[in-house]
Write an enzyme that holds these catalytic residues in place. Structure first.
Site, PDB file in Angstrom:
ATOM      1  N   GLU A 166       0.800  -1.225   0.000  1.00 45.95           N
ATOM      2  CA  GLU A 166       0.000   0.000   0.000  1.00 45.95           C
ATOM      3  C   GLU A 166       0.838   1.283   0.000  1.00 45.95           C
ATOM      4  OE1 GLU A 166      -2.827  -0.313   3.214  1.00 45.95           O
ATOM      5  OE2 GLU A 166      -3.840  -2.012   2.331  1.00 45.95           O
ATOM      6  N   GLU A 355      -5.208  -8.827   0.329  1.00 45.62           N
ATOM      7  CA  GLU A 355      -5.988  -8.600   1.559  1.00 45.62           C
ATOM      8  C   GLU A 355      -7.454  -8.403   1.200  1.00 45.62           C
ATOM      9  OE1 GLU A 355      -4.706  -5.333   4.083  1.00 45.62           O
ATOM     10  OE2 GLU A 355      -2.601  -5.901   3.830  1.00 45.62           O
TER      11      GLU A 355
HETATM   12  C1  JJW Z   1      -7.227   4.133   3.053  1.00 40.05           C
HETATM   13  C2  JJW Z   1      -8.608   7.047   4.511  1.00 40.05           C
HETATM   14  C3  JJW Z   1      -9.115   9.733   2.064  1.00 40.05           C
HETATM   15  C4  JJW Z   1      -4.703  -2.477   6.569  1.00 40.05           C
HETATM   16  C5  JJW Z   1      -7.492   5.028   4.078  1.00 40.05           C
HETATM   17  C6  JJW Z   1      -7.480   4.586   5.386  1.00 40.05           C
HETATM   18  C7  JJW Z   1      -8.770   8.426   3.972  1.00 40.05           C
HETATM   19  C8  JJW Z   1      -8.691   9.914   0.664  1.00 40.05           C
HETATM   20  C9  JJW Z   1      -6.186  -2.213   6.647  1.00 40.05           C
HETATM   21  N1  JJW Z   1      -4.220  -2.730   5.245  1.00 40.05           N
HETATM   22  O1  JJW Z   1      -4.158  -3.475   8.681  1.00 40.05           O
HETATM   23  C10 JJW Z   1      -6.972   2.814   3.359  1.00 40.05           C
HETATM   24  N2  JJW Z   1      -6.421  -1.032   5.816  1.00 40.05           N
HETATM   25  O2  JJW Z   1      -1.819  -3.608   7.495  1.00 40.05           O
HETATM   26  C11 JJW Z   1      -2.866  -3.133   5.444  1.00 40.05           C
HETATM   27  N3  JJW Z   1      -6.610  -1.137   4.541  1.00 40.05           N
HETATM   28  O3  JJW Z   1      -7.728   6.329   3.718  1.00 40.05           O
HETATM   29  C12 JJW Z   1      -2.884  -3.977   6.684  1.00 40.05           C
HETATM   30  N4  JJW Z   1      -6.820   0.057   4.019  1.00 40.05           N
HETATM   31  O4  JJW Z   1      -8.842   8.460   2.571  1.00 40.05           O
HETATM   32  C13 JJW Z   1      -4.246  -3.679   7.310  1.00 40.05           C
HETATM   33  C14 JJW Z   1      -7.241   3.273   5.686  1.00 40.05           C
HETATM   34  C15 JJW Z   1      -6.977   2.374   4.675  1.00 40.05           C
HETATM   35  C16 JJW Z   1      -6.752   0.963   4.954  1.00 40.05           C
HETATM   36  C17 JJW Z   1      -6.485   0.297   6.136  1.00 40.05           C
END
Ligand code: JJW
Length: 451
Positions: A166, A355
């Site tokens: 990510e 995931e």
């Molecule tokens: C995007 C929020 C605005 C984790 C996000 C916030 C605000 C444009 C879970 N993935 O714990 C994505 N997770 O370590 C990796 N997936 O933006 C693994 N996606 O956006 C898990 C949170 C996430 C997010 C968190």
């Protein structure tokens, strides 16, 4: 196809990440990471939780692998903590840290579970942050050297590699929104970081292919939602396109096409001045096509244009579907649309869902069991969406449920439970939930139509 059978060699797995489960924060010579520093800064993480102990997987990995075997997992996606290997970010290898991953990989293989390793799942050595972290171009070389050392040490047994988990989250939650380590709020820095991550990914892919063990596959994992405009108005359609460019295409197109999307380059240049993209950078980026793309899919995004906020992007919370404990709308059709997008717009690359899963407020019964039928329903609907996409020609090869264990959910601390296996954080006792048993039956039948 009415029996919802998956292809014969479909890879069913579960995923975790080092900082979220390992604990053993200062053990065997491990250096401090940016997440150690962030968690120990009051107010950054809910309840001031830290990963100091987490699930204590560093000491309990044998028990955890036994549980994986009991479920019947074919693969296990984990990440390697860079500060265990290089406490100072570079220089001499800390053999004891490397030994842990040797033991982990050997134990997995003894249980016939395929290891899939992520090189960077957010725990940068703090000493490298002290010189700018990912905003510093030198970090690209340090990462490549670290990757090379890991390929040499584990490449004889690990045949699937993921460079980054990510990159959008690393760059923008870490350096623009400051919600993640290192907690910086600066858009130009975040944009610079995002470019360095794309370069680092390409450099590591090239290092793998030039190395001793290059008979495996290497890719990158992106957090991907499916983006829909809130209305058919020109403004909302444009906002949705910007959001998709910001979150997805800025990472997807360098990896798959070796270029940056023109509309986003123009937007970034207009709003933030010229970022530092050196003349030869695009040569490096375009020289390293990954073998697969890993997708982390949790929800869709419905987008409207907005007066304020980053690039005037606004989020809409649609009604009608249920939401998870993360506040994420449950939308399995979004997964189908996402997978088909890769087939239709990106030449049908090999895909893993690296995931997918859901946090719910699990209730522990008096006998310790967890009847998480909401999680089973979530997974079942998403497996069906994946199945439909395969039927319609998408090149999807595997599926890793997030997560094997309840664990440290970053800024949310231990308040969000994603696990197939419940963890009691007082006793560290593991209890497989109903979803773990159900997932075991899915894997055994190679079908998501099981009771
Ligand atoms: C995007 C929020 C605005 C984790 C996000 C916030 C605000 C444009 C879970 N993935 O714990 C994505 N997770 O370590 C990796 N997936 O933006 C693994 N996606 O956006 C898990 C949170 C996430 C997010 C968190």
């Amino acid at each position: 196809m009415s029996d919802w059978k998956f292809p014969k060699d479909f890879m069913w797995g579960a995923a975790t990440a080092s900082y979220q489960i390992e604990g053993a924060a200062g053990e065997d010579g491990k250096g401090e990471s940016i997440w150690d520093r962030f968690c120990h800064t009051p107010g950054m993480v809910m309840n001031n939780d830290t990963g100091d102990i987490a699930c204590d997987h560093y000491h309990r990995y044998r028990e955890d692998i036994a549980l994986m075997e009991k479920i019947g997992l074919k693969g296990y996606r984990f990440s390697i903590a860079w500060p265990r290997i290089y406490p100072q970010g570079k220089g001499a290898v800390n053999q004891k840290g490397l030994d842990f991953y040797q033991r982990l990989v050997d134990e997995l293989l003894e249980h016939r579970i395929e290891p899939i390793a992520t090189l960077y799942h957010w725990d940068l050595p703090q000493v490298l942050q002290d010189t700018g972290g990912w905003a510093n171009r030198d970090t690209i070389q340090y990462f490549t050297d670290y990757a090379d050392a890991i390929f040499s040490a584990l490449g004889d047994r690990v045949k699937s590699w993921i460079t980054f988990n990510e990159p959008w989250v690393i760059a923008f939650l870490g350096y623009e929104q400051g919600k993640h380590a290192p907690g910086i709020h600066d858009m130009p820095t975040a944009l610079q970081v995002s470019h360095h991550l794309n370069l680092s990914h390409a450099a590591a892919v090239n290092a793998y292919r030039a190395g001793t063990y290059n008979d495996g596959e290497i890719g990158i994992t992106l957090n991907m939602s499916t983006v829909y405009p809130a209305t058919e108005s020109r403004d909302d359609i444009d906002a949705a396109k910007r959001h998709d460019g910001f979150m997805h295409r800025w990472f997807l197109e360098p990896a798959l096409a070796g270029t940056y999307p023109e509309d986003m380059l123009a937007l970034y240049l207009d709003q933030y001045g010229s970022r530092v993209i050196h003349t030869d950078d695009m040569k490096i980026i375009s020289s390293a096509k990954p073998d697969f793309i890993g997708l982390n899919y949790y929800t869709r995004n419905v987008i409207r244009s907005n007066e304020y906020g980053t690039f005037n992007i606004g989020h809409v919370q649609p009604e009608g579907n249920p939401y998870t404990d993360m506040g994420w709308e449950i939308c399995p059709d979004g997964l189908y649309d996402l997978l088909m997008r890769f087939k239709n717009d990106y030449n049908n690359p090999k895909i893993y869902i690296t995931e997918n899963g859901a946090a719910f407020k699990d209730k522990v019964e008096s006998d310790g069991s967890v009847h998480d039928y909401d999680r089973i329903a979530y997974l079942k609907e998403h497996f069906k969406a994946a199945h439909r996409a395969i039927r319609d020609g998408c090149n999807l090869k595997g599926y890793f449920v997030w997560s094997l264990l309840d664990n440290f959910e970053w800024a949310f601390g231990y308040t969000k439970r994603f696990g197939l296996i419940h963890v009691d954080y007082n006793t560290l006792k593991r209890t497989p939930k109903k979803s773990a048993e159900w997932y075991g039956r899915v894997i055994a039948a190679n079908s998501c139509e099981v009771e």
